[in-house]
Scaffold this active site. Sequence first.
Site, PDB file in Angstrom:
ATOM      1  N   TRP A 102      50.495  36.027  36.226  1.00 18.12           N
ATOM      2  CA  TRP A 102      50.291  34.615  36.556  1.00 18.12           C
ATOM      3  C   TRP A 102      50.874  33.718  35.484  1.00 18.12           C
ATOM      4  O   TRP A 102      51.469  32.675  35.797  1.00 18.12           O
ATOM      5  CB  TRP A 102      48.822  34.315  36.838  1.00 18.12           C
ATOM      6  CG  TRP A 102      48.392  34.918  38.140  1.00 18.12           C
ATOM      7  CD1 TRP A 102      47.456  35.891  38.324  1.00 18.12           C
ATOM      8  CD2 TRP A 102      48.928  34.637  39.449  1.00 18.12           C
ATOM      9  NE1 TRP A 102      47.375  36.218  39.659  1.00 18.12           N
ATOM     10  CE2 TRP A 102      48.257  35.471  40.377  1.00 18.12           C
ATOM     11  CE3 TRP A 102      49.906  33.768  39.931  1.00 18.12           C
ATOM     12  CZ2 TRP A 102      48.537  35.450  41.749  1.00 18.12           C
ATOM     13  CZ3 TRP A 102      50.178  33.749  41.297  1.00 18.12           C
ATOM     14  CH2 TRP A 102      49.504  34.582  42.188  1.00 18.12           C
ATOM     15  N   ASP A 172      44.895  27.634  33.681  1.00 20.56           N
ATOM     16  CA  ASP A 172      44.828  28.115  35.060  1.00 20.56           C
ATOM     17  C   ASP A 172      43.546  28.939  35.199  1.00 20.56           C
ATOM     18  O   ASP A 172      43.501  30.116  34.888  1.00 20.56           O
ATOM     19  CB  ASP A 172      46.056  28.973  35.372  1.00 20.56           C
ATOM     20  CG  ASP A 172      45.989  29.588  36.769  1.00 20.56           C
ATOM     21  OD1 ASP A 172      44.983  29.393  37.479  1.00 20.56           O
ATOM     22  OD2 ASP A 172      46.959  30.281  37.133  1.00 20.56           O
ATOM     23  N   LYS A 196      39.119  32.243  44.958  1.00 22.89           N
ATOM     24  CA  LYS A 196      38.460  33.277  44.163  1.00 22.89           C
ATOM     25  C   LYS A 196      36.972  32.974  44.015  1.00 22.89           C
ATOM     26  O   LYS A 196      36.142  33.728  44.479  1.00 22.89           O
ATOM     27  CB  LYS A 196      39.119  33.407  42.786  1.00 22.89           C
ATOM     28  CG  LYS A 196      40.390  34.245  42.754  1.00 22.89           C
ATOM     29  CD  LYS A 196      41.582  33.592  43.388  1.00 22.89           C
ATOM     30  CE  LYS A 196      42.801  34.478  43.431  1.00 22.89           C
ATOM     31  NZ  LYS A 196      43.972  33.901  42.795  1.00 22.89           N
TER      32      LYS A 196
HETATM   33  C1  PLP Z   1      45.310  33.634  42.726  1.00 29.15           C
HETATM   34  C2  PLP Z   1      45.883  33.014  41.498  1.00 29.15           C
HETATM   35  C3  PLP Z   1      46.952  32.112  41.548  1.00 29.15           C
HETATM   36  C4  PLP Z   1      47.661  31.746  42.836  1.00 29.15           C
HETATM   37  O1  PLP Z   1      46.867  31.062  43.701  1.00 29.15           O
HETATM   38  P1  PLP Z   1      47.456  30.514  45.086  1.00 29.15           P
HETATM   39  O2  PLP Z   1      46.366  29.663  45.582  1.00 29.15           O
HETATM   40  O3  PLP Z   1      47.765  31.704  45.941  1.00 29.15           O
HETATM   41  O4  PLP Z   1      48.703  29.747  44.760  1.00 29.15           O
HETATM   42  C5  PLP Z   1      47.392  31.544  40.367  1.00 29.15           C
HETATM   43  N1  PLP Z   1      46.817  31.870  39.195  1.00 29.15           N
HETATM   44  C6  PLP Z   1      45.807  32.739  39.106  1.00 29.15           C
HETATM   45  C7  PLP Z   1      45.206  33.034  37.775  1.00 29.15           C
HETATM   46  C8  PLP Z   1      45.306  33.338  40.254  1.00 29.15           C
HETATM   47  O5  PLP Z   1      44.287  34.212  40.160  1.00 29.15           O
END
Ligand code: PLP
Length: 360
Positions: A102, A172, A196
């Site tokens: 990520w 993030d 999540k």
């Molecule tokens: C799942 C995730 C993403 C991507 O999320 P989307 O909503 O599919 O764009 C980005 N960063 C992290 C840390 C993630 O777990």
Amino acid sequence: MSRAFNFCAGPATLPEAVLKQAQSEMLDWRGTGMSVMEMSHRSDEFIAIAEDAEKDLRELAGISDDYAVLFMQGGASSQFSTIPLNLLGDKTSADYVNTGIWSKKAIAEARRYGEVNVVASSEDSSFSTIPDPSTWNTRADAAYLHYTPNETIGGLEYDFIPDSGSVPLVADMSSTMLSRPVEINKFGLIYAGAQKNIGPSGLVVVIIRKDLLGKARKETPTMMNYQVIADNDSMYNTPATYSWYLAGLVFKWLKEQGGVPAMAELNARKARKLYDFIDQNEFYANPIDPRFRSWMNVPFTLADDSLNGDFLKGADARGLLNLKGHRSVGGMRASLYNAMPEVGVDALIAYMAEFARERG
Ligand SMILES: *Cc1c(COP(=O)(O)O)cnc(C)c1O
């Protein structure tokens, strides 16, 4: 009907109580004769739902009035470009820490808009640890410092908040938001894809310190301009109304559970149980530096890869779903978000023990 234990990394399991409430309100939300999905986003009813969700999130996470809370669309990935477009301002570069897949995606996208200074990387250890902050090559004139507190795919999680001095810290938090207490005041911007720990996919929650608004580049798409979204209470266009409502139900549920501190206690216990089992059983292994093992995403391998298919088949048969690891990493991964009950982890461990006994 029986609910399985869903260990998917995302979209992920949601609290059963939340799904039941959504079900009971599906056709007629509180006497309005319509579903939230069918309501005007400008209606008093929906505005109350939206404001309530924001209020509960502020309370749960401890977000002060110095911050705007935005309910945006396009998932966390759209923020990979929204952030540099809005925060580079008159600076030429931004700092990024590379701790996994990520981080790398965020870095690659930011490079389209400016210079990216990768201050540290743990790629040479296959992203099994967090580089010591004393070795980070940060720049005092960086527009911001970006990091990924929990690498969802690698199962690597910071146990500290980096000190970025006067440079805004950007995180993030897609897979760690609301799983443990965090001092919001240390951050310039936090973003989290909802699927999540918060709600349905597509929605992304952005928490931004208000002094960082209004710096977007001229060519920034209107829909990606934080100032525009903030000025319009996240309703510049039609927001993801149903997802916003569902996120609100999750926030209410979290408050009923005792809030983020109670979740943190439960999450720590769930993770410790599973890691302890993995460490004590020779058939299973986790490659991450124990100090930085993720509470939310637990990757593990079997001593014999050729048994992976059988392991997954047996797990499915017991209602232990989506344990297959990410295609880039292989092996298994169990995601233990807030909505995964401890009995789900117990059931997984019991199955793993049985499988190792019979096939190991
Ligand atoms: C799942 C995730 C993403 C991507 O999320 P989307 O909503 O599919 O764009 C980005 N960063 C992290 C840390 C993630 O777990």
